[in-house]
Design an enzyme around this catalytic site. Sequence first.
Site, PDB file in Angstrom:
ATOM      1  N   ARG A  76       0.840  -1.196   0.000  1.00 56.61           N
ATOM      2  CA  ARG A  76       0.000   0.000   0.000  1.00 56.61           C
ATOM      3  C   ARG A  76       0.876   1.247   0.000  1.00 56.61           C
ATOM      4  NH1 ARG A  76      -1.856   0.837   4.407  1.00 56.61           N
ATOM      5  NH2 ARG A  76      -1.124  -1.001   5.520  1.00 56.61           N
ATOM      6  N   TYR A  78      -1.714  -3.413  -6.659  1.00 58.69           N
ATOM      7  CA  TYR A  78      -1.419  -4.187  -5.458  1.00 58.69           C
ATOM      8  C   TYR A  78      -2.508  -4.167  -4.386  1.00 58.69           C
ATOM      9  CZ  TYR A  78       1.247  -6.759  -2.172  1.00 58.69           C
ATOM     10  OH  TYR A  78       1.653  -7.759  -1.333  1.00 58.69           O
ATOM     11  N   LYS A 110      -9.620  -2.367   1.992  1.00 56.71           N
ATOM     12  CA  LYS A 110      -9.277  -1.253   2.865  1.00 56.71           C
ATOM     13  C   LYS A 110     -10.029   0.024   2.474  1.00 56.71           C
ATOM     14  CE  LYS A 110      -6.844  -3.663   5.589  1.00 56.71           C
ATOM     15  NZ  LYS A 110      -5.610  -4.266   5.371  1.00 56.71           N
ATOM     16  N   HIS A 161     -10.163  -2.630  11.750  1.00 58.61           N
ATOM     17  CA  HIS A 161      -9.073  -3.456  11.218  1.00 58.61           C
ATOM     18  C   HIS A 161      -8.807  -4.574  12.225  1.00 58.61           C
ATOM     19  CE1 HIS A 161      -4.637  -3.463   9.566  1.00 58.61           C
ATOM     20  NE2 HIS A 161      -5.387  -4.329   8.935  1.00 58.61           N
ATOM     21  N   SER A 200      -0.981  -3.532  10.425  1.00 59.37           N
ATOM     22  CA  SER A 200      -0.639  -4.414   9.315  1.00 59.37           C
ATOM     23  C   SER A 200       0.637  -5.196   9.621  1.00 59.37           C
ATOM     24  CB  SER A 200      -0.447  -3.587   8.047  1.00 59.37           C
ATOM     25  OG  SER A 200      -1.635  -2.877   7.761  1.00 59.37           O
ATOM     26  N   CYS A 215       1.183  -7.428  11.875  1.00 61.36           N
ATOM     27  CA  CYS A 215       1.467  -7.554  13.305  1.00 61.36           C
ATOM     28  C   CYS A 215       0.729  -8.714  13.959  1.00 61.36           C
ATOM     29  CB  CYS A 215       1.162  -6.252  14.028  1.00 61.36           C
ATOM     30  SG  CYS A 215       2.324  -4.946  13.606  1.00 61.36           S
ATOM     31  N   GLY A 216       0.239  -9.676  13.155  1.00 62.34           N
ATOM     32  CA  GLY A 216      -0.217 -10.925  13.754  1.00 62.34           C
ATOM     33  C   GLY A 216      -1.705 -11.218  13.732  1.00 62.34           C
ATOM     34  N   ASN A 256      -2.339 -14.656  12.013  1.00 60.34           N
ATOM     35  CA  ASN A 256      -1.833 -15.707  12.892  1.00 60.34           C
ATOM     36  C   ASN A 256      -2.756 -15.959  14.077  1.00 60.34           C
ATOM     37  OD1 ASN A 256       1.175 -16.844  12.407  1.00 60.34           O
ATOM     38  ND2 ASN A 256       0.847 -14.914  11.353  1.00 60.34           N
ATOM     39  N   ASP A 268      -8.952  -9.890   9.118  1.00 55.28           N
ATOM     40  CA  ASP A 268      -8.432  -8.550   8.815  1.00 55.28           C
ATOM     41  C   ASP A 268      -9.412  -7.415   9.097  1.00 55.28           C
ATOM     42  OD1 ASP A 268      -6.049  -7.156   7.756  1.00 55.28           O
ATOM     43  OD2 ASP A 268      -7.365  -6.529   6.123  1.00 55.28           O
ATOM     44  N   ARG A 279       2.288 -12.164  -0.507  1.00 55.66           N
ATOM     45  CA  ARG A 279       0.979 -12.505   0.064  1.00 55.66           C
ATOM     46  C   ARG A 279       0.348 -13.702  -0.618  1.00 55.66           C
ATOM     47  NH1 ARG A 279      -1.472  -8.740   4.103  1.00 55.66           N
ATOM     48  NH2 ARG A 279       0.234  -7.272   4.428  1.00 55.66           N
ATOM     49  N   ASN A 338       0.213 -18.090  22.246  1.00 51.87           N
ATOM     50  CA  ASN A 338      -0.631 -16.935  22.579  1.00 51.87           C
ATOM     51  C   ASN A 338      -1.963 -17.387  23.184  1.00 51.87           C
ATOM     52  OD1 ASN A 338       1.344 -15.157  21.714  1.00 51.87           O
ATOM     53  ND2 ASN A 338       0.555 -15.083  19.619  1.00 51.87           N
TER      54      ASN A 338
HETATM   55  P1  GTP Z   1      -1.980  -7.706   7.543  1.00 53.59           P
HETATM   56  O1  GTP Z   1      -2.534  -8.745   6.630  1.00 53.59           O
HETATM   57  O2  GTP Z   1      -0.930  -6.872   6.897  1.00 53.59           O
HETATM   58  O3  GTP Z   1      -3.030  -6.857   8.159  1.00 53.59           O
HETATM   59  O4  GTP Z   1      -1.121  -8.477   8.693  1.00 53.59           O
HETATM   60  P2  GTP Z   1      -1.554  -9.353   9.969  1.00 53.59           P
HETATM   61  O5  GTP Z   1      -1.832  -8.445  11.122  1.00 53.59           O
HETATM   62  O6  GTP Z   1      -2.610 -10.330   9.613  1.00 53.59           O
HETATM   63  O7  GTP Z   1      -0.187 -10.109  10.323  1.00 53.59           O
HETATM   64  P3  GTP Z   1       0.213 -11.660  10.200  1.00 53.59           P
HETATM   65  O8  GTP Z   1      -0.598 -12.554  11.090  1.00 53.59           O
HETATM   66  O9  GTP Z   1       0.249 -12.029   8.770  1.00 53.59           O
HETATM   67  O10 GTP Z   1       1.695 -11.619  10.782  1.00 53.59           O
HETATM   68  C1  GTP Z   1       2.693 -10.811  10.239  1.00 53.59           C
HETATM   69  C2  GTP Z   1       4.048 -11.322  10.661  1.00 53.59           C
HETATM   70  O11 GTP Z   1       4.129 -11.353  12.086  1.00 53.59           O
HETATM   71  C3  GTP Z   1       4.329 -12.731  10.164  1.00 53.59           C
HETATM   72  O12 GTP Z   1       5.645 -12.803   9.665  1.00 53.59           O
HETATM   73  C4  GTP Z   1       4.175 -13.574  11.391  1.00 53.59           C
HETATM   74  O13 GTP Z   1       4.980 -14.713  11.356  1.00 53.59           O
HETATM   75  C5  GTP Z   1       4.570 -12.635  12.528  1.00 53.59           C
HETATM   76  N1  GTP Z   1       3.868 -12.998  13.785  1.00 53.59           N
HETATM   77  C6  GTP Z   1       2.539 -13.228  13.939  1.00 53.59           C
HETATM   78  N2  GTP Z   1       2.239 -13.600  15.218  1.00 53.59           N
HETATM   79  C7  GTP Z   1       3.408 -13.591  15.887  1.00 53.59           C
HETATM   80  C8  GTP Z   1       3.760 -13.889  17.250  1.00 53.59           C
HETATM   81  O14 GTP Z   1       2.935 -14.241  18.106  1.00 53.59           O
HETATM   82  N3  GTP Z   1       5.079 -13.744  17.575  1.00 53.59           N
HETATM   83  C9  GTP Z   1       6.025 -13.370  16.662  1.00 53.59           C
HETATM   84  N4  GTP Z   1       7.280 -13.263  17.072  1.00 53.59           N
HETATM   85  N5  GTP Z   1       5.726 -13.091  15.366  1.00 53.59           N
HETATM   86  C10 GTP Z   1       4.446 -13.205  14.988  1.00 53.59           C
HETATM   87  C1  SPV Z   2      -2.740  -4.502   5.386  1.00 55.85           C
HETATM   88  O1  SPV Z   2      -1.769  -3.864   4.939  1.00 55.85           O
HETATM   89  O2  SPV Z   2      -3.254  -4.244   6.504  1.00 55.85           O
HETATM   90  C2  SPV Z   2      -3.292  -5.625   4.618  1.00 55.85           C
HETATM   91  C3  SPV Z   2      -2.851  -5.785   3.232  1.00 55.85           C
HETATM   92  O3  SPV Z   2      -4.134  -6.365   5.104  1.00 55.85           O
HETATM   93  S1  SPV Z   2      -3.626  -4.695   2.137  1.00 55.85           S
HETATM   94  O4  SPV Z   2      -4.826  -5.328   1.610  1.00 55.85           O
HETATM   95  O5  SPV Z   2      -2.669  -4.431   1.047  1.00 55.85           O
HETATM   96  O6  SPV Z   2      -3.987  -3.470   2.816  1.00 55.85           O
HETATM   97 MN    MN Z   3      -4.610  -5.703   7.271  1.00 52.91          MN
END
Ligand code: GTP
Ligand code: SPV
Ligand code: MN
Length: 617
Positions: free
Chosen positions: A91, A230, A239, A259, A281, A283-284, A287, A306, A398, A527
Amino acid sequence: FTSRTPSTPARSMAAFGRRPAGEPGLQELLAWVDEIAALTQPDRIHWIDGSAAENDALLRQMVDDGTLIKLNPEWRPGSYLARSHPGDVARTEGRTYIASEREEDAGPTNNWVAPEEIRGTMTEIFAGSMRGRTMYVVPFSMGAVGGPLSHIGVQLTDSPYAVVSIGIMTRVGAEVTRQIAAGKPWVKTVHSVGAPLAPGEKSDAWPCNEEKYIVHFPDTLEVWSYGSGYGGNAILAKKCFALRIASVIGRDEGWLAEHMLLIRVIDPQGRRYHVAAAFPSACGKTNLAMLRPTIPGWRVETLGDDIAWLRPGEDGRLWAINPEAGFFGVAPGTGESTNVTAVETLWGNTIFTNVALRPDGDVWWEGLTDEAPANLTDWEGNPWMPDSGRPAAHPNSRFTVSAGQCPQIAEDWDAAEGVPLDAILFGGRRATNVPLVVEATDWTHGVFMGSNISSERTAAAEGTLGELRRDPFAMLPFCGYNMADYFGHWLAVGQKLRFDRAPRVFQVNWFRRGDDGRFLWPGFGDNARVIEWIVRRLNGEVGAVDSPIGRLPRTEDLNLSGIDVPEADLEELFSVSPQTWQIEADLTEEFYATFDGRVPPALYAELAALRYRLKQA
Ligand code: GTP
Ligand code: SPV
Ligand code: MN
């Protein structure tokens, strides 16, 4: 479809697509499609019906023209790899605008631009921008079609990659057009990659333009996006609509567009709890949305990863839906040991963007396996070896995949009425200061916590990696109106909830590091241990320790069986330093001051109370 010359008038071009006709309610849609076609001058117009056959044809066409690489079906059936232009990988927040009538309605955290001025610019740059290409008309619903919390829109785009992505991420098809015909309000979104073709000219594999504009018109519920193919720049339902525009609709209608991931937690007794969590974004969220608890007897079902729309119900509870239909998740760091559920979700029918290609026609990214395979092709299409000294997959590479493919998706994940929330989590990526978990004392304190989220910058948007920035409610790039008004709106929504039925608010931080730079908390499946404490708090089963910033767990209440977190690390994970928190409080005051007195007094009162408690500590 046969190719037409760029000068063909829009009305007759429309005959080449499957254009609906007849119903009077469609007049506005038809007129708008004609108007945009007359401006952008595509060779063809294609009305998307959302069928599997149509999707297959689009995918085949993109393989033929080099936009997609078909992966080896033996390893990854129905799956494809897209490599973006190296300058179009995330973005672009600096090129993202809120064009509200009044500048103060966009607020200091958004790029504001006057609507009439930017309309002129849009008309100029979109003129002829789709020449030589097909304009797709994509009707979509966010939330179950016809649901009480759902909203619909249409995206016009010249990117078939965007079309198939929208097909995964939303509900696309004729049912939505029927709703438009029936008079339901809808959002207009226009997207062009900004790469018109001269007659006979072949398209780049990933067309885009160096000049980019992602423009939102909250007063007229429109989005215009130019120059990028993208993710959040191009899948406008996500978004742009479901957060920036929807946050404005929510402000006016009394609900919240957030979000947030959404999960159902099931405890060993089979009791169910619903938790939403806002993390910036990368930040987990994905996961935690797919959490596989490492503690026996606990289960998590995925509802969304998301975006969540939250609405106070008649019953005084806060109800939530996930308006999306798929996951657009970060690939790097996704592996068997971190997010096995995601790995299983990605077995097939997935579009990967900017990951590495294996010689056997499958994909790879950093963290998928512990050891990097040899002889890869990196995300830019260059040969790659483990000792190449650069990542094989782009850090913001992604996957795009349907929610239904997640093995732990809740059976009722797309229920139109949503689920009632028990807890809301705010989090960020903080190497220091912020404890593993802390509970807010009440809703107002929770809103104060949300307004103070800071996080280290990630690769999900352009900018300096690791730089600490304020990201209130993880909505800094996504709030479509004045962020101080948004804080006030959160307080107002709280007023509509029954005090004993409002979700409880917590702040979490999986990312605190030791002096040596390693993460102090194992994270991921572990977690669940934090979730367990939160649930036991909801049930009144455990006490807590008051600290200046909120309620902390008593160490004996944390379930640490089966993991080895050294005593010193545990202490550090929960340490709250009054000195550094005084600095945080000063930063909050500075941040609030940027809003010209618009921050609600209740939050200033929280700040004063925090300062008082810090002085006593
Ligand atoms: P967007 O799609 O951008 O909104 O991201 P998101 O908030 O869904 O983040 P996502 O779960 O994809 O995690 C982003 C990164 O953080 C990845 O590389 C994960 O491996 C890492 N991550 C997620 N949870 C944890 C955790 O509990 N500990 C650590 N150390 N890293 C984590
Ligand atoms: C984010 O950046 O928070 C995402 C990916 O989830 S995007 O759809 O590109 O905004
Ligand atoms: Mn996001």
